[in-house]
Write a protein that holds these residues in place. Sequence first.
Motif, PDB file in Angstrom:
ATOM      1  N   HIS A  83       0.828  -1.200   0.000  1.00 19.90           N
ATOM      2  CA  HIS A  83       0.000   0.000   0.000  1.00 19.90           C
ATOM      3  C   HIS A  83       0.867   1.257   0.000  1.00 19.90           C
ATOM      4  O   HIS A  83       0.555   2.246  -0.675  1.00 19.90           O
ATOM      5  N   ALA A  84       1.989   1.195   0.744  1.00 20.98           N
ATOM      6  CA  ALA A  84       2.893   2.346   0.777  1.00 20.98           C
ATOM      7  C   ALA A  84       3.516   2.604  -0.583  1.00 20.98           C
ATOM      8  O   ALA A  84       3.857   3.745  -0.918  1.00 20.98           O
ATOM      9  N   GLN A  85       3.696   1.557  -1.387  1.00 20.99           N
ATOM     10  CA  GLN A  85       4.245   1.731  -2.729  1.00 20.99           C
ATOM     11  C   GLN A  85       3.186   2.201  -3.719  1.00 20.99           C
ATOM     12  O   GLN A  85       3.492   2.932  -4.664  1.00 20.99           O
ATOM     13  N   VAL A  86       1.948   1.770  -3.509  1.00 19.99           N
ATOM     14  CA  VAL A  86       0.870   2.128  -4.430  1.00 19.99           C
ATOM     15  C   VAL A  86       0.532   3.617  -4.334  1.00 19.99           C
ATOM     16  O   VAL A  86       0.256   4.269  -5.343  1.00 19.99           O
ATOM     17  N   VAL A  87       0.588   4.166  -3.138  1.00 25.42           N
ATOM     18  CA  VAL A  87       0.201   5.567  -2.938  1.00 25.42           C
ATOM     19  C   VAL A  87       1.045   6.529  -3.775  1.00 25.42           C
ATOM     20  O   VAL A  87       0.492   7.356  -4.521  1.00 25.42           O
ATOM     21  N   PRO A  88       2.393   6.478  -3.708  1.00 22.54           N
ATOM     22  CA  PRO A  88       3.169   7.421  -4.525  1.00 22.54           C
ATOM     23  C   PRO A  88       2.992   7.219  -6.023  1.00 22.54           C
ATOM     24  O   PRO A  88       2.967   8.197  -6.778  1.00 22.54           O
ATOM     25  N   ILE A  89       2.854   5.962  -6.456  1.00 20.59           N
ATOM     26  CA  ILE A  89       2.667   5.713  -7.887  1.00 20.59           C
ATOM     27  C   ILE A  89       1.335   6.295  -8.352  1.00 20.59           C
ATOM     28  O   ILE A  89       1.235   6.886  -9.438  1.00 20.59           O
ATOM     29  N   THR A  90       0.296   6.157  -7.512  1.00 23.38           N
ATOM     30  CA  THR A  90      -1.006   6.733  -7.846  1.00 23.38           C
ATOM     31  C   THR A  90      -0.917   8.251  -7.973  1.00 23.38           C
ATOM     32  O   THR A  90      -1.475   8.852  -8.898  1.00 23.38           O
ATOM     33  N   LEU A  91      -0.208   8.874  -7.031  1.00 20.79           N
ATOM     34  CA  LEU A  91      -0.046  10.327  -7.077  1.00 20.79           C
ATOM     35  C   LEU A  91       0.723  10.763  -8.315  1.00 20.79           C
ATOM     36  O   LEU A  91       0.392  11.770  -8.951  1.00 20.79           O
ATOM     37  N   VAL A  92       1.778  10.011  -8.685  1.00 18.97           N
ATOM     38  CA  VAL A  92       2.565  10.351  -9.879  1.00 18.97           C
ATOM     39  C   VAL A  92       1.695  10.291 -11.126  1.00 18.97           C
ATOM     40  O   VAL A  92       1.732  11.184 -11.983  1.00 18.97           O
ATOM     41  N   VAL A  93       0.897   9.229 -11.251  1.00 18.12           N
ATOM     42  CA  VAL A  93       0.027   9.093 -12.427  1.00 18.12           C
ATOM     43  C   VAL A  93      -0.986  10.232 -12.470  1.00 18.12           C
ATOM     44  O   VAL A  93      -1.269  10.795 -13.541  1.00 18.12           O
ATOM     45  N   ALA A  94      -1.534  10.590 -11.306  1.00 14.63           N
ATOM     46  CA  ALA A  94      -2.509  11.692 -11.261  1.00 14.63           C
ATOM     47  C   ALA A  94      -1.862  13.010 -11.675  1.00 14.63           C
ATOM     48  O   ALA A  94      -2.453  13.790 -12.442  1.00 14.63           O
ATOM     49  N   VAL A  95      -0.641  13.260 -11.199  1.00 11.10           N
ATOM     50  CA  VAL A  95       0.039  14.509 -11.559  1.00 11.10           C
ATOM     51  C   VAL A  95       0.414  14.507 -13.039  1.00 11.10           C
ATOM     52  O   VAL A  95       0.373  15.543 -13.708  1.00 11.10           O
ATOM     53  N   LEU A  96       0.785  13.346 -13.582  1.00  9.00           N
ATOM     54  CA  LEU A  96       1.070  13.245 -15.016  1.00  9.00           C
ATOM     55  C   LEU A  96      -0.168  13.587 -15.843  1.00  9.00           C
ATOM     56  O   LEU A  96      -0.080  14.288 -16.859  1.00  9.00           O
ATOM     57  N   CYS A  97      -1.318  13.089 -15.419  1.00  9.64           N
ATOM     58  CA  CYS A  97      -2.569  13.431 -16.118  1.00  9.64           C
ATOM     59  C   CYS A  97      -2.827  14.937 -16.057  1.00  9.64           C
ATOM     60  O   CYS A  97      -3.273  15.540 -17.043  1.00  9.64           O
ATOM     61  N   LEU A  98      -2.531  15.540 -14.915  1.00  5.16           N
ATOM     62  CA  LEU A  98      -2.704  16.987 -14.780  1.00  5.16           C
ATOM     63  C   LEU A  98      -1.772  17.736 -15.739  1.00  5.16           C
ATOM     64  O   LEU A  98      -2.170  18.740 -16.351  1.00  5.16           O
ATOM     65  N   CYS A  99      -0.541  17.235 -15.887  1.00 10.47           N
ATOM     66  CA  CYS A  99       0.404  17.846 -16.842  1.00 10.47           C
ATOM     67  C   CYS A  99      -0.146  17.790 -18.266  1.00 10.47           C
ATOM     68  O   CYS A  99      -0.026  18.761 -19.030  1.00 10.47           O
ATOM     69  N   LEU A 100      -0.741  16.656 -18.638  1.00 11.65           N
ATOM     70  CA  LEU A 100      -1.294  16.516 -19.991  1.00 11.65           C
ATOM     71  C   LEU A 100      -2.428  17.511 -20.218  1.00 11.65           C
ATOM     72  O   LEU A 100      -2.514  18.137 -21.280  1.00 11.65           O
ATOM     73  N   LEU A 101      -3.295  17.645 -19.230  1.00  6.60           N
ATOM     74  CA  LEU A 101      -4.426  18.558 -19.375  1.00  6.60           C
ATOM     75  C   LEU A 101      -3.961  20.006 -19.509  1.00  6.60           C
ATOM     76  O   LEU A 101      -4.398  20.737 -20.410  1.00  6.60           O
ATOM     77  N   ILE A 102      -3.059  20.427 -18.642  1.00 13.04           N
ATOM     78  CA  ILE A 102      -2.575  21.809 -18.697  1.00 13.04           C
ATOM     79  C   ILE A 102      -1.777  22.048 -19.975  1.00 13.04           C
ATOM     80  O   ILE A 102      -1.904  23.107 -20.621  1.00 13.04           O
ATOM     81  N   GLY A 103      -0.959  21.065 -20.362  1.00 15.74           N
ATOM     82  CA  GLY A 103      -0.190  21.195 -21.602  1.00 15.74           C
ATOM     83  C   GLY A 103      -1.077  21.340 -22.817  1.00 15.74           C
ATOM     84  O   GLY A 103      -0.779  22.108 -23.732  1.00 15.74           O
TER      85      GLY A 103
END
Length: 535
Positions: free
Chosen positions: A25-45
Motif C-alpha cells: 500500500h505504501a508503494q501504491v500511494v506514490p505511484i497513484t499520485l505520480v500518475v494523477a500529476v502526469l494526467c494533470l500535466c497533460l491537461l494543462i499542456g
Amino acid sequence: MAMMMNMMVAVNFTSDMERNLAHDHAQVVPITLVVAVLCLCLLIGHLLEESRWINESIVAIFVGCIAGLVILLLTKGKSSRILTFNEEVFFIYLLPPIIFNAGFQVKKKQFFHNFLTIMLFGVIGVFISTSIITGGSWWLFPKLGFPYLTARDYLALGVIFSSTDTVCTLQVLNQEATPLLYSLVFGEGVVNDATSVVLFNAVQKLDVSRLNGKALRVIGDFLYLFAASTALGVIAGLVTAYILKALTFGRHSSVREISMMMLMAYLSYMLAELLELSGILTVFFCGITMSHYAWHNVTEISRTTTRHVFATMSFIAETFIFLYVGMDALDIEKWRMTHLRFGKLLGIYSCLIFLILLGRAAFVFPLSTLVNYMNRRVEETPSITLQHQIIIWWAGVMRGAVSIALAFKQFTFSGVTSDPVKATMITNTIIVVLFTTLVFGCVTKPLVRYLLPHHHARRVDKSHEGSSSPVADLNLPLLSFDESAETNLSRAKESLSMLIESPVYTIHYYWRKFDDAHMRPIFGGPCSNPNPSEC
C-alpha cells in the motif's frame, strides 16, 4: 505443544501478510499520485498548446514545483518528492524509449544530409564545451569561495553541463517550417547526449593521478565505444528486419510484430550496457535501422501502431523526468546541507551559466563557418546563416534530463548524499536546469519567429525540397563496361572531384545504389531507384 506452535506460526504468518500489505500500500500511494500529476500535466499542456511562450516541458516543471510545494507543506518540511530519484532507473527505463523514438521518427534524408554538421556539433562540440567548462570552473570556483572539488569532479562537471536538452529544444521548433534548423538541433542533441554519456563513463574510469600520456588513450576508447555502439545498433535493427521479413508474423498477429520490434530495441540497449558500450547510440541507430527496413516488413496496422506506441512511451517518460526535476528543486535536505551563503551560491550559478554560454558559442559559430566554407561550391546546399547560428547557440543552452542523471550519478548514491559539497553540486545542477529550461525555453520560440519569419522559412523549405542533387553528373554510374577506358577514367576523376567537393551527396548516392541492390532485397523496404529493373 504442537497446537501452540501452529498458533504461533499462524500469528507470524498473519503479521508477515499485514506487513507486506502495508508495504504494498505504501508503494501504491506514490505511484497513484505520480500518475494523477502526469494526467494533470497533460491537461494543462493541452490547454496551453498554442501558447507562444510555454511548452510542455515548462508546464511539467511548473506542475512539479507546485506538487513539491504541496507535499512539502503536508509533510511539514520533511520531503518534497513523491518518489526518490534513481539514476539507474533513469538510464534503464526512462531514457531508452526517448532515444529510440528519436531515431525511429527521424527524417533520415534530412539527418544524413546534414550528417557532417551534426557530427561536428555533437562530437567535437562536446569536447570543446567540456574543456571550457572544466577549465573555467577549475579557475573560477576557488575564487568564489568553493575550492572543494577534485580533478575528476571538475572533469565530470564539464561533461554534465555540456549535455543539451533535446526534448525541450525540439518542442519549440517546427519541423515543417524550419527543416534545416530542426534537423541540426535534433541531430546534434541526440549525438550530443550519446557523446556526453560515453565521455562521462570514460572520465569515471580515468585515473586522474596519472594523466600523463592518457589523453590519446581516452580519445581512442571514446572512438571505439562510438563505433562499436553504432555497429551494435545497426546489427540489432538488421536482425529484427530479417526476422520480420522471413517469418511474416503479420499473417497471424500484428501484436507479435510490434512486440518483436519493442523487445529487440530494448535488448539492443541492454546488450550495449552489458558490454559497457553506449546504450544511447545503440538504441538510436537501432531505431533508424528499424524505420528504414523493419518498418516496411510489417502490416499497415502495425506501421501505424508502432509510430503511436513509441511516441507515447517517449512522451510519458519525458514528462515524468521534467515533473521530477520540478519536485526535486524543493528538496529541503539538499538545501540545508549546502552550508553556503546565498551570495556564493548565486555566484556559482552565474558562473556555470556563463561558462555554458561561452562553451557553446566556442564551437557553434566557428564550426558553422567551417561547414559553410566546405559547402561553398555546392549551390543547392543551404548555408547556416548567422540567424540559424544564433538560434542553434541559444536553443542548445537548455540543460535537461541527461545532465540531472549524470549529476546524480557523480555526486550521489541512489539519489542520496550526506556530503555538503556533493549536495551543493546537485542543487547547482537542478537550478541551472530549471533556469535554462524556463528562461531560454520561453524565449526560443519568439526568437525563432523574429529571426526566421514564416515566409522565409517556407521559401528555404521549398528550395531545399526541390533540390535532389548538387551536381547533374551525380546520377551517372561510376564505371560502365559499354564505354572506353578513357571515358571511365574521366568519369572516375569527376566522381573523385564530386566526393571532395560534396562528400555527403556523393556518399549518399552510392550508398543508395548499394542499398537498393543488396540490402533491401534481404532486409526489406521499398526500392528508392526510379528504375525498377535495377532493384
